[in-house]
Design a protein around this motif. Sequence first.
Motif, PDB file in Angstrom:
ATOM      1  N   LEU A   7      36.690  26.745  38.625  1.00 16.71           N
ATOM      2  CA  LEU A   7      35.287  26.810  38.208  1.00 16.71           C
ATOM      3  C   LEU A   7      34.824  28.226  37.858  1.00 16.71           C
ATOM      4  O   LEU A   7      34.162  28.410  36.827  1.00 16.71           O
ATOM      5  CB  LEU A   7      34.376  26.184  39.267  1.00 16.71           C
ATOM      6  N   PRO A   8      35.148  29.251  38.648  1.00 21.69           N
ATOM      7  CA  PRO A   8      34.695  30.602  38.271  1.00 21.69           C
ATOM      8  C   PRO A   8      35.233  31.052  36.899  1.00 21.69           C
ATOM      9  O   PRO A   8      34.471  31.604  36.090  1.00 21.69           O
ATOM     10  CB  PRO A   8      35.231  31.495  39.393  1.00 21.69           C
ATOM     11  N   ALA A   9      36.489  30.779  36.612  1.00 23.35           N
ATOM     12  CA  ALA A   9      37.049  31.147  35.308  1.00 23.35           C
ATOM     13  C   ALA A   9      36.380  30.337  34.205  1.00 23.35           C
ATOM     14  O   ALA A   9      36.050  30.877  33.139  1.00 23.35           O
ATOM     15  CB  ALA A   9      38.556  30.929  35.297  1.00 23.35           C
ATOM     16  N   PHE A  10      36.178  29.056  34.452  1.00 21.71           N
ATOM     17  CA  PHE A  10      35.488  28.205  33.485  1.00 21.71           C
ATOM     18  C   PHE A  10      34.113  28.770  33.159  1.00 21.71           C
ATOM     19  O   PHE A  10      33.747  28.923  31.987  1.00 21.71           O
ATOM     20  CB  PHE A  10      35.358  26.780  34.049  1.00 21.71           C
ATOM     21  N   LEU A  11      33.349  29.086  34.182  1.00 26.94           N
ATOM     22  CA  LEU A  11      31.999  29.617  33.978  1.00 26.94           C
ATOM     23  C   LEU A  11      32.029  30.946  33.236  1.00 26.94           C
ATOM     24  O   LEU A  11      31.208  31.189  32.343  1.00 26.94           O
ATOM     25  CB  LEU A  11      31.276  29.758  35.320  1.00 26.94           C
ATOM     26  N   LEU A  12      32.987  31.800  33.567  1.00 29.99           N
ATOM     27  CA  LEU A  12      33.114  33.095  32.896  1.00 29.99           C
ATOM     28  C   LEU A  12      33.373  32.910  31.405  1.00 29.99           C
ATOM     29  O   LEU A  12      32.723  33.551  30.567  1.00 29.99           O
ATOM     30  CB  LEU A  12      34.239  33.914  33.529  1.00 29.99           C
ATOM     31  N   TYR A  13      34.270  32.006  31.059  1.00 27.42           N
ATOM     32  CA  TYR A  13      34.590  31.776  29.649  1.00 27.42           C
ATOM     33  C   TYR A  13      33.459  31.057  28.914  1.00 27.42           C
ATOM     34  O   TYR A  13      33.171  31.361  27.754  1.00 27.42           O
ATOM     35  CB  TYR A  13      35.918  31.031  29.495  1.00 27.42           C
ATOM     36  N   VAL A  14      32.791  30.129  29.573  1.00 26.79           N
ATOM     37  CA  VAL A  14      31.666  29.427  28.935  1.00 26.79           C
ATOM     38  C   VAL A  14      30.517  30.399  28.669  1.00 26.79           C
ATOM     39  O   VAL A  14      29.927  30.392  27.582  1.00 26.79           O
ATOM     40  CB  VAL A  14      31.198  28.226  29.793  1.00 26.79           C
ATOM     41  N   VAL A  15      30.207  31.239  29.643  1.00 24.13           N
ATOM     42  CA  VAL A  15      29.134  32.216  29.460  1.00 24.13           C
ATOM     43  C   VAL A  15      29.525  33.224  28.373  1.00 24.13           C
ATOM     44  O   VAL A  15      28.702  33.576  27.513  1.00 24.13           O
ATOM     45  CB  VAL A  15      28.799  32.917  30.793  1.00 24.13           C
ATOM     46  N   GLY A  22      25.847  33.369  20.463  1.00 26.13           N
ATOM     47  CA  GLY A  22      24.539  33.975  20.230  1.00 26.13           C
ATOM     48  C   GLY A  22      24.640  35.216  19.354  1.00 26.13           C
ATOM     49  O   GLY A  22      23.856  35.401  18.413  1.00 26.13           O
ATOM     50  N   LEU A  23      25.627  36.062  19.652  1.00 23.02           N
ATOM     51  CA  LEU A  23      25.851  37.256  18.842  1.00 23.02           C
ATOM     52  C   LEU A  23      26.210  36.873  17.414  1.00 23.02           C
ATOM     53  O   LEU A  23      25.714  37.465  16.457  1.00 23.02           O
ATOM     54  CB  LEU A  23      26.960  38.116  19.460  1.00 23.02           C
ATOM     55  N   TYR A  24      27.065  35.859  17.271  1.00 23.25           N
ATOM     56  CA  TYR A  24      27.451  35.398  15.940  1.00 23.25           C
ATOM     57  C   TYR A  24      26.223  34.951  15.147  1.00 23.25           C
ATOM     58  O   TYR A  24      26.039  35.348  13.998  1.00 23.25           O
ATOM     59  CB  TYR A  24      28.470  34.255  16.010  1.00 23.25           C
ATOM     60  N   LEU A  25      25.398  34.125  15.750  1.00 22.97           N
ATOM     61  CA  LEU A  25      24.215  33.629  15.041  1.00 22.97           C
ATOM     62  C   LEU A  25      23.284  34.775  14.660  1.00 22.97           C
ATOM     63  O   LEU A  25      22.722  34.786  13.556  1.00 22.97           O
ATOM     64  CB  LEU A  25      23.486  32.588  15.886  1.00 22.97           C
ATOM     65  N   LEU A  26      23.135  35.744  15.535  1.00 21.00           N
ATOM     66  CA  LEU A  26      22.296  36.898  15.229  1.00 21.00           C
ATOM     67  C   LEU A  26      22.862  37.696  14.061  1.00 21.00           C
ATOM     68  O   LEU A  26      22.160  37.968  13.083  1.00 21.00           O
ATOM     69  CB  LEU A  26      22.155  37.794  16.464  1.00 21.00           C
ATOM     70  N   VAL A  27      24.137  38.048  14.147  1.00 30.12           N
ATOM     71  CA  VAL A  27      24.763  38.846  13.088  1.00 30.12           C
ATOM     72  C   VAL A  27      24.788  38.078  11.772  1.00 30.12           C
ATOM     73  O   VAL A  27      24.465  38.629  10.715  1.00 30.12           O
ATOM     74  CB  VAL A  27      26.187  39.291  13.510  1.00 30.12           C
ATOM     75  N   TYR A  28      25.155  36.815  11.826  1.00 31.23           N
ATOM     76  CA  TYR A  28      25.252  36.017  10.611  1.00 31.23           C
ATOM     77  C   TYR A  28      23.900  35.887   9.924  1.00 31.23           C
ATOM     78  O   TYR A  28      23.786  36.051   8.713  1.00 31.23           O
ATOM     79  CB  TYR A  28      25.837  34.634  10.920  1.00 31.23           C
ATOM     80  N   THR A  29      22.865  35.590  10.693  1.00 29.31           N
ATOM     81  CA  THR A  29      21.558  35.411  10.084  1.00 29.31           C
ATOM     82  C   THR A  29      20.990  36.737   9.564  1.00 29.31           C
ATOM     83  O   THR A  29      20.203  36.742   8.621  1.00 29.31           O
ATOM     84  CB  THR A  29      20.556  34.733  11.041  1.00 29.31           C
ATOM     85  N   SER A  71      43.093  37.461  28.980  1.00 29.91           N
ATOM     86  CA  SER A  71      42.013  38.016  29.798  1.00 29.91           C
ATOM     87  C   SER A  71      40.695  37.759  29.077  1.00 29.91           C
ATOM     88  O   SER A  71      40.677  37.372  27.908  1.00 29.91           O
ATOM     89  CB  SER A  71      42.209  39.526  29.990  1.00 29.91           C
ATOM     90  N   ILE A  72      39.600  38.030  29.759  1.00 28.96           N
ATOM     91  CA  ILE A  72      38.294  37.855  29.126  1.00 28.96           C
ATOM     92  C   ILE A  72      38.124  38.860  27.995  1.00 28.96           C
ATOM     93  O   ILE A  72      37.532  38.540  26.951  1.00 28.96           O
ATOM     94  CB  ILE A  72      37.153  37.923  30.172  1.00 28.96           C
ATOM     95  N   LEU A  73      38.655  40.057  28.155  1.00 32.52           N
ATOM     96  CA  LEU A  73      38.581  41.061  27.093  1.00 32.52           C
ATOM     97  C   LEU A  73      39.335  40.590  25.850  1.00 32.52           C
ATOM     98  O   LEU A  73      38.869  40.758  24.722  1.00 32.52           O
ATOM     99  CB  LEU A  73      39.119  42.404  27.578  1.00 32.52           C
ATOM    100  N   ASP A  74      40.493  40.005  26.064  1.00 37.00           N
ATOM    101  CA  ASP A  74      41.282  39.434  24.963  1.00 37.00           C
ATOM    102  C   ASP A  74      40.455  38.389  24.211  1.00 37.00           C
ATOM    103  O   ASP A  74      40.410  38.374  22.983  1.00 37.00           O
ATOM    104  CB  ASP A  74      42.552  38.808  25.553  1.00 37.00           C
ATOM    105  N   CYS A  75      39.781  37.542  24.932  1.00 39.54           N
ATOM    106  CA  CYS A  75      38.924  36.507  24.338  1.00 39.54           C
ATOM    107  C   CYS A  75      37.799  37.137  23.528  1.00 39.54           C
ATOM    108  O   CYS A  75      37.517  36.710  22.410  1.00 39.54           O
ATOM    109  CB  CYS A  75      38.362  35.624  25.452  1.00 39.54           C
ATOM    110  N   ILE A  76      37.179  38.162  24.070  1.00 41.59           N
ATOM    111  CA  ILE A  76      36.068  38.822  23.381  1.00 41.59           C
ATOM    112  C   ILE A  76      36.550  39.470  22.085  1.00 41.59           C
ATOM    113  O   ILE A  76      35.903  39.333  21.039  1.00 41.59           O
ATOM    114  CB  ILE A  76      35.386  39.847  24.311  1.00 41.59           C
TER     115      ILE A  76
END
Length: 132
Positions: A7-15, A22-29, A71-76
């Motif tokens: 669950l903690p990893a799931f929540l980290l990746y979902v967030v 959110g960043l994508y929508l901001l940059v794209y728009t 890792s989360i950094l890899d995902c980002i």
Amino acid sequence: MISISGLPAFLLYVVTAGGLIGLYLLVYTLATAHNELALIRRDVAAAAVALGFSLVGFALPLAVAIYNAQSILDCIVWGLVALVVQILIYWLVRLAVPDLSRRIEDGRMAAAVLLGAASFAGGLVNAASMTA
């Protein structure tokens, strides 16, 4: 027996994914010459089609990035790569259809479908390339 040890990893990746979306929508728009959200609020379907398929074109490689992340950094990092690819696709379609934004603002579906399809196709290729 049910285990919630992941669950903690799931929540980290979902967030993280939510933040990247959110960043994508901001940059794209901000990158487009038309205001998608204002057009969608006015019920301009062309804007919803273009933005919706662009979002799917971003989410596909993001999902692959999450799946393959070490890792989360890899995902980002790979999520940001997907963001850049989608912005480039918008600009490439705009080169082919210089009045793309005006057409979308006017509710002309052909331009919106072309942009949406290009975004979706780019997302598919981007996602597949991340698995190589």
